[in-house]
Design a protein around this motif. Structure first.
Motif, PDB file in Angstrom:
ATOM      1  N   PHE A 169     -16.519  26.452 -26.299  1.00  0.00           N
ATOM      2  CA  PHE A 169     -15.587  25.552 -26.774  1.00  0.00           C
ATOM      3  C   PHE A 169     -14.678  24.997 -25.991  1.00  0.00           C
ATOM      4  N   HIS A 170     -14.757  23.526 -25.774  1.00  0.00           N
ATOM      5  CA  HIS A 170     -14.221  22.748 -24.721  1.00  0.00           C
ATOM      6  C   HIS A 170     -14.263  21.376 -25.172  1.00  0.00           C
ATOM      7  N   PRO A 171     -13.111  20.552 -24.699  1.00  0.00           N
ATOM      8  CA  PRO A 171     -13.278  19.288 -25.111  1.00  0.00           C
ATOM      9  C   PRO A 171     -14.130  18.375 -24.610  1.00  0.00           C
ATOM     10  N   PHE A 188     -35.026  29.825 -18.253  1.00  0.00           N
ATOM     11  CA  PHE A 188     -35.208  30.150 -17.012  1.00  0.00           C
ATOM     12  C   PHE A 188     -34.455  31.371 -16.373  1.00  0.00           C
ATOM     13  N   LYS A 189     -33.350  31.147 -16.681  1.00  0.00           N
ATOM     14  CA  LYS A 189     -32.369  32.463 -16.377  1.00  0.00           C
ATOM     15  C   LYS A 189     -32.512  33.611 -17.201  1.00  0.00           C
ATOM     16  N   ASN A 190     -32.917  33.574 -18.693  1.00  0.00           N
ATOM     17  CA  ASN A 190     -33.180  34.680 -19.279  1.00  0.00           C
ATOM     18  C   ASN A 190     -34.662  35.374 -18.877  1.00  0.00           C
ATOM     19  N   ASP A 216     -18.959  31.845 -23.621  1.00  0.00           N
ATOM     20  CA  ASP A 216     -18.901  31.150 -22.471  1.00  0.00           C
ATOM     21  C   ASP A 216     -17.664  30.462 -22.511  1.00  0.00           C
ATOM     22  N   ILE A 217     -17.409  29.407 -21.814  1.00  0.00           N
ATOM     23  CA  ILE A 217     -15.974  28.651 -21.689  1.00  0.00           C
ATOM     24  C   ILE A 217     -15.378  28.564 -22.921  1.00  0.00           C
ATOM     25  N   GLY A 218     -14.101  29.132 -23.029  1.00  0.00           N
ATOM     26  CA  GLY A 218     -13.266  28.989 -24.187  1.00  0.00           C
ATOM     27  C   GLY A 218     -13.622  30.099 -25.379  1.00  0.00           C
ATOM     28  N   ALA A 230     -19.591  41.690 -16.811  1.00  0.00           N
ATOM     29  CA  ALA A 230     -20.935  41.798 -16.538  1.00  0.00           C
ATOM     30  C   ALA A 230     -21.351  40.273 -15.347  1.00  0.00           C
ATOM     31  N   THR A 231     -20.764  39.402 -15.690  1.00  0.00           N
ATOM     32  CA  THR A 231     -21.231  38.121 -15.168  1.00  0.00           C
ATOM     33  C   THR A 231     -20.745  38.310 -13.491  1.00  0.00           C
ATOM     34  N   GLY A 232     -19.473  38.571 -13.634  1.00  0.00           N
ATOM     35  CA  GLY A 232     -18.760  38.638 -12.156  1.00  0.00           C
ATOM     36  C   GLY A 232     -19.215  39.623 -11.335  1.00  0.00           C
ATOM     37  N   SER A 280     -13.284  30.008  -7.362  1.00  0.00           N
ATOM     38  CA  SER A 280     -12.646  29.179  -8.097  1.00  0.00           C
ATOM     39  C   SER A 280     -12.507  29.688  -9.630  1.00  0.00           C
ATOM     40  N   GLY A 281     -11.720  29.180 -10.442  1.00  0.00           N
ATOM     41  CA  GLY A 281     -11.502  29.542 -11.691  1.00  0.00           C
ATOM     42  C   GLY A 281     -10.625  30.715 -12.003  1.00  0.00           C
ATOM     43  N   SER A 282     -10.356  31.356 -13.284  1.00  0.00           N
ATOM     44  CA  SER A 282      -9.636  32.348 -13.513  1.00  0.00           C
ATOM     45  C   SER A 282      -9.823  32.991 -14.882  1.00  0.00           C
ATOM     46  N   GLY A 283     -10.948  32.543 -15.420  1.00  0.00           N
ATOM     47  CA  GLY A 283     -11.352  33.088 -16.529  1.00  0.00           C
ATOM     48  C   GLY A 283     -12.303  34.267 -16.507  1.00  0.00           C
ATOM     49  N   ASN A 284     -12.871  34.591 -17.545  1.00  0.00           N
ATOM     50  CA  ASN A 284     -13.998  35.900 -17.445  1.00  0.00           C
ATOM     51  C   ASN A 284     -14.601  36.143 -16.083  1.00  0.00           C
ATOM     52  N   VAL A 285     -15.435  35.041 -15.721  1.00  0.00           N
ATOM     53  CA  VAL A 285     -16.425  35.430 -14.498  1.00  0.00           C
ATOM     54  C   VAL A 285     -15.695  35.156 -13.579  1.00  0.00           C
ATOM     55  N   ASP A 290      -7.293  27.170 -11.894  1.00  0.00           N
ATOM     56  CA  ASP A 290      -7.591  26.643 -13.171  1.00  0.00           C
ATOM     57  C   ASP A 290      -7.710  24.999 -13.231  1.00  0.00           C
ATOM     58  N   SER A 291      -7.781  24.335 -14.487  1.00  0.00           N
ATOM     59  CA  SER A 291      -7.986  23.163 -14.424  1.00  0.00           C
ATOM     60  C   SER A 291      -6.937  22.247 -13.843  1.00  0.00           C
ATOM     61  N   GLY A 292      -5.593  22.980 -13.870  1.00  0.00           N
ATOM     62  CA  GLY A 292      -4.385  22.298 -13.261  1.00  0.00           C
ATOM     63  C   GLY A 292      -4.323  22.409 -11.246  1.00  0.00           C
ATOM     64  N   GLY A 296      -1.842  32.290 -19.846  1.00  0.00           N
ATOM     65  CA  GLY A 296      -0.590  31.456 -19.138  1.00  0.00           C
ATOM     66  C   GLY A 296      -1.533  30.527 -18.148  1.00  0.00           C
ATOM     67  N   ARG A 297      -0.790  29.659 -17.137  1.00  0.00           N
ATOM     68  CA  ARG A 297      -1.522  29.032 -16.208  1.00  0.00           C
ATOM     69  C   ARG A 297      -1.389  29.481 -14.764  1.00  0.00           C
ATOM     70  N   ILE A 298      -2.225  29.166 -14.013  1.00  0.00           N
ATOM     71  CA  ILE A 298      -2.384  29.814 -12.671  1.00  0.00           C
ATOM     72  C   ILE A 298      -1.138  29.580 -11.791  1.00  0.00           C
ATOM     73  N   CYS A 322     -16.525  29.615 -10.001  1.00  0.00           N
ATOM     74  CA  CYS A 322     -16.609  30.398 -11.250  1.00  0.00           C
ATOM     75  C   CYS A 322     -15.986  29.620 -12.194  1.00  0.00           C
ATOM     76  N   ALA A 323     -15.857  28.093 -12.296  1.00  0.00           N
ATOM     77  CA  ALA A 323     -15.144  27.272 -13.229  1.00  0.00           C
ATOM     78  C   ALA A 323     -16.086  27.003 -14.070  1.00  0.00           C
ATOM     79  N   THR A 324     -16.851  25.643 -13.561  1.00  0.00           N
ATOM     80  CA  THR A 324     -17.443  24.782 -14.179  1.00  0.00           C
ATOM     81  C   THR A 324     -18.334  24.060 -13.553  1.00  0.00           C
ATOM     82  N   GLY A 383     -21.328  31.300  -9.708  1.00  0.00           N
ATOM     83  CA  GLY A 383     -20.792  32.002 -11.011  1.00  0.00           C
ATOM     84  C   GLY A 383     -20.844  30.959 -12.178  1.00  0.00           C
ATOM     85  N   SER A 384     -20.311  29.869 -11.956  1.00  0.00           N
ATOM     86  CA  SER A 384     -20.575  28.959 -13.088  1.00  0.00           C
ATOM     87  C   SER A 384     -21.738  28.316 -13.250  1.00  0.00           C
ATOM     88  N   ASN A 385     -22.048  27.721 -14.457  1.00  0.00           N
ATOM     89  CA  ASN A 385     -23.752  27.152 -14.395  1.00  0.00           C
ATOM     90  C   ASN A 385     -23.587  25.643 -13.819  1.00  0.00           C
TER      91      ASN A 385
HETATM   92  P1  NDP Z   1     -13.349  31.024 -19.151  1.00  0.00           P
HETATM   93  O1  NDP Z   1     -13.038  29.991 -20.318  1.00  0.00           O
HETATM   94  O2  NDP Z   1     -13.155  32.464 -19.471  1.00  0.00           O
HETATM   95  O3  NDP Z   1     -12.706  30.408 -17.979  1.00  0.00           O
HETATM   96  C1  NDP Z   1     -13.058  29.074 -17.231  1.00  0.00           C
HETATM   97  C2  NDP Z   1     -12.275  28.966 -16.147  1.00  0.00           C
HETATM   98  O4  NDP Z   1     -12.752  27.826 -15.552  1.00  0.00           O
HETATM   99  C3  NDP Z   1     -10.514  28.583 -16.447  1.00  0.00           C
HETATM  100  O5  NDP Z   1     -10.029  29.133 -15.208  1.00  0.00           O
HETATM  101  C4  NDP Z   1     -10.932  27.226 -16.687  1.00  0.00           C
HETATM  102  O6  NDP Z   1      -9.409  26.460 -16.293  1.00  0.00           O
HETATM  103  C5  NDP Z   1     -11.715  26.658 -15.383  1.00  0.00           C
HETATM  104  N1  NDP Z   1     -12.402  25.193 -15.811  1.00  0.00           N
HETATM  105  C6  NDP Z   1     -12.978  25.052 -17.146  1.00  0.00           C
HETATM  106  N2  NDP Z   1     -13.279  23.748 -17.141  1.00  0.00           N
HETATM  107  C7  NDP Z   1     -12.721  23.296 -16.122  1.00  0.00           C
HETATM  108  C8  NDP Z   1     -12.807  21.806 -15.509  1.00  0.00           C
HETATM  109  N3  NDP Z   1     -13.250  20.844 -16.116  1.00  0.00           N
HETATM  110  N4  NDP Z   1     -12.416  21.630 -14.344  1.00  0.00           N
HETATM  111  C9  NDP Z   1     -11.830  22.819 -13.800  1.00  0.00           C
HETATM  112  N5  NDP Z   1     -11.678  23.998 -14.076  1.00  0.00           N
HETATM  113  C10 NDP Z   1     -12.187  24.126 -15.359  1.00  0.00           C
HETATM  114  O7  NDP Z   1     -14.987  30.796 -18.844  1.00  0.00           O
HETATM  115  P2  NDP Z   1     -16.068  31.634 -18.227  1.00  0.00           P
HETATM  116  O8  NDP Z   1     -15.482  32.545 -17.027  1.00  0.00           O
HETATM  117  O9  NDP Z   1     -16.593  32.566 -19.446  1.00  0.00           O
HETATM  118  O10 NDP Z   1     -17.166  30.816 -17.821  1.00  0.00           O
HETATM  119  C11 NDP Z   1     -17.121  30.065 -16.312  1.00  0.00           C
HETATM  120  C12 NDP Z   1     -18.226  29.423 -16.164  1.00  0.00           C
HETATM  121  O11 NDP Z   1     -19.265  30.539 -15.897  1.00  0.00           O
HETATM  122  C13 NDP Z   1     -18.726  28.500 -17.076  1.00  0.00           C
HETATM  123  O12 NDP Z   1     -19.811  27.566 -16.127  1.00  0.00           O
HETATM  124  C14 NDP Z   1     -19.985  29.432 -17.798  1.00  0.00           C
HETATM  125  O13 NDP Z   1     -21.119  28.668 -18.142  1.00  0.00           O
HETATM  126  C15 NDP Z   1     -20.411  30.395 -16.830  1.00  0.00           C
HETATM  127  N6  NDP Z   1     -20.989  31.605 -17.244  1.00  0.00           N
HETATM  128  C16 NDP Z   1     -20.216  32.454 -17.974  1.00  0.00           C
HETATM  129  C17 NDP Z   1     -20.688  33.707 -18.558  1.00  0.00           C
HETATM  130  C18 NDP Z   1     -19.985  34.458 -19.237  1.00  0.00           C
HETATM  131  O14 NDP Z   1     -20.633  35.779 -19.271  1.00  0.00           O
HETATM  132  N7  NDP Z   1     -18.936  34.463 -19.745  1.00  0.00           N
HETATM  133  C19 NDP Z   1     -22.136  33.901 -18.340  1.00  0.00           C
HETATM  134  C20 NDP Z   1     -22.942  32.957 -17.163  1.00  0.00           C
HETATM  135  C21 NDP Z   1     -22.184  31.922 -16.778  1.00  0.00           C
HETATM  136  P3  NDP Z   1      -8.614  26.028 -17.549  1.00  0.00           P
HETATM  137  O15 NDP Z   1      -8.146  27.136 -18.311  1.00  0.00           O
HETATM  138  O16 NDP Z   1      -7.331  25.265 -16.983  1.00  0.00           O
HETATM  139  O17 NDP Z   1      -9.646  25.277 -18.534  1.00  0.00           O
END
Ligand code: NDP
Length: 449
Positions: free
Chosen positions: A98-100, A116-118, A169-171, A211-213, A240-245, A265-267, A290-292, A322-324, A347-349
């Motif tokens: 879920f992402h714009p 291929f990954k699976n 996945d993201i969002g 698991a992914t991280g 990079s990133g601060s989400g699940n991965v 994060d994206s900021g 919150g924001r990073i 690990c972001a996008t 980490g990201s695809n």
């Molecule tokens: P989350 O939504 O938990 O976190 C995503 C992170 O990436 C956030 O910090 C987000 O910042 C940042 N981000 C997203 N879009 C952008 C952008 N366009 N520019 C800069 N930063 C961005 O997602 P996940 O951690 O689950 O996923 C991250 C990556 O890992 C993706 O590519 C996903 O496909 C891949 N992945 C995830 C798996 C999983 O198990 N969750 C499995 C395998 C791959 P902000 O909050 O500002 O948007």
């Protein structure tokens, strides 16, 4: 390198014509076809049976509208998707985003790669992906719930525990999976393992969240050990990133004795030379959403920089995007190489553009492609499906050990495939080839179904 075989050129030309403008999808297809040159040269039967033509065309693609009511009472409409790419080796499996920025091209590139990954995980799962152009950021829990319920009201017709099993996945994290699962159960009157990443009270698996991280670090450690005779301990790591991965990559890297100095994060991004403080990061991102930038206000000595791209200018031994998608371009790759990076694992695809990958490979930097290095998430989803079928739950240690073994196997299978086809050390080609061969064999065996 480039595509040179007439067969593969023709396959790519057809995709370019049919899917014109789908830039991410075209990028992913080109990379795979390029890697498969020596494979199709050795196996002329793939052309006769149209294996590549079938692999680049999704078996099914669904697009649907997702109407929902916001907190002010106004009806909003988003666009939902599910692509069921290939079911040769098992039920469709792949996350929901879920992402714009979600559009047909993004969903198709992710679904194509997922096949291929699976396959690489060694578990019986086909490839799929889905999502919506909905932005959960800034929405109330009630809005997210109503959106998820509407999304699932349509999606439930296309999925099932032996048909197609989505995940996050993201969002799409624990909150969203809960609302989606609750709606599926209500509409279908079935408590089945139709989604993975479920809460532990509802059939979820231990280690799925991590698991992914964690898997990314198991892969990176094996790559460093086998190809450079090095360990991750004592290395400086940029994430990079601060989400699940990102969070669980930071956690495992720290547990293994590395020092992670960034998160973003994206900021923008933070640099913490003392090593990222996970307690603060988890509170900020998992609890407060919150924001990073807040991190630097809470942790003495940490700095915040505007703009996410600058993270790649920080000096490190190991870089873990690990972001996008396409977050490391040629320029960022050059900055990392200039600063002496030794290994990069995605980490990201499709974290890295083709120019970036070429830069790393030409500079002798170890490079782990997402299909291999981030497969730990879906592998553990596969283990969740197994536990659901058995109606049992395994311990944290059992699941973690299985995950570790799967990641080690993925590294060695990718390494060996690259070597066998004359591209020693090229894990991009190795992962594509090893993932492809199993799917192709299953497709040949099943006929043109
Ligand atoms: P989350 O939504 O938990 O976190 C995503 C992170 O990436 C956030 O910090 C987000 O910042 C940042 N981000 C997203 N879009 C952008 C952008 N366009 N520019 C800069 N930063 C961005 O997602 P996940 O951690 O689950 O996923 C991250 C990556 O890992 C993706 O590519 C996903 O496909 C891949 N992945 C995830 C798996 C999983 O198990 N969750 C499995 C395998 C791959 P902000 O909050 O500002 O948007």
């Amino acid at each position: 390198m480039g595509i040179t075989s007439a067969y593969l050129k023709n396959v790519y030309a057809t995709v370019e014509r049919r899917d014109a403008g789908e830039s991410e999808f075209l990028q992913a297809v080109y990379e795979v076809l390029e890697s498969l040159e020596p494979v199709v040269a050795k196996h002329p039967e793939y052309e006769r049976y149209g294996i590549l033509e079938r692999l680049v065309e999704p078996e099914r693609f669904v697009q649907f509208s997702v109407p929902w009511v916001d907190d002010s009472g106004k009806v909003q409409v988003n666009r939902g998707y599910r692509v069921q790419f290939n079911s040769a080796i098992g039920p469709y499996k792949g996350g929901l985003r879920f992402h714009p920025s979600v559009c047909i091209s993004v969903i198709k590139f992710l679904g194509f790669e997922q096949t291929f990954k699976n396959s690489l995980t060694g578990l019986p799962m086909g490839g799929a992906k889905g999502g919506a152009d909905f932005n959960p950021k800034g929405k109330s829990d009630g809005e997210v719930m109503r959106f998820c319920q509407s999304f699932m009201t349509e999606l439930q017709r296309h999925i099932g525990s032996w048909t197609d099993v989505p995940a996050g996945d993201i969002g799409v994290g624990a909150r969203e999976i809960g609302f989606l699962y609750g709606q599926y159960k209500r509409v279908r009157n079935e408590a089945t393992g139709v989604l993975t990443g479920k809460h532990l009270t509802s059939g979820g698996s231990l280690v799925r969240k991590e698991a992914t991280g964690y898997g990314l670090l198991y892969f990176t450690s094996e790559m460093l050990k086998s190809m450079k005779n090095e360990g991750i301990k004592g290395k400086t790591v940029v994430v990079s990133g601060s989400g699940n991965v990102a969070i669980y990559a930071i956690e495992k890297a720290t547990q293994l004795g590395a020092k992670v100095i960034t998160a973003s994060d994206s900021g923008g991004y933070i640099v913490d030379k003392n090593g990222v403080n996970l307690e603060v990061l988890k509170q900020l991102k998992e609890v407060e959403r919150g924001r990073i930038s807040e991190y630097a206000k809470r942790v003495p000595g940490a700095e915040y920089h505007e703009g996410w791209k600058g993270v790649w200018t920080e000096k490190c031994d190991v870089a873990l995007p690990c972001a996008t998608q396409n977050e490391i371009d040629g320029e960022s790759a050059a900055a990392l190489v200039g600063n002496g990076v030794m290994a990069v694992a995605e980490g990201s695809n499709m974290s890295t553009t083709p120019e970036g990958v070429e830069k790393f490979q030409k500079s002798g930097v170890l490079f782990g492609p997402a299909k291999a290095s981030n497969a730990g998430g879906v592998a553990t989803s596969g283990l969740e499906m197994t536990q659901n079928s058995q109606r049992l739950s395994w311990t944290f240690e059992e699941v973690d050990a299985k995950l570790g073994q799967i990641m080690v196997n993925i590294f060695h299978n990718s390494y060996k495939a690259a070597e066998e086809y004359g591209m020693k050390g090229n894990l991009v080609a190795g992962a594509n080839i090893a993932g492809f061969l199993k799917v192709a064999m299953a497709m040949l065996w099943q006929g043109t179904v």
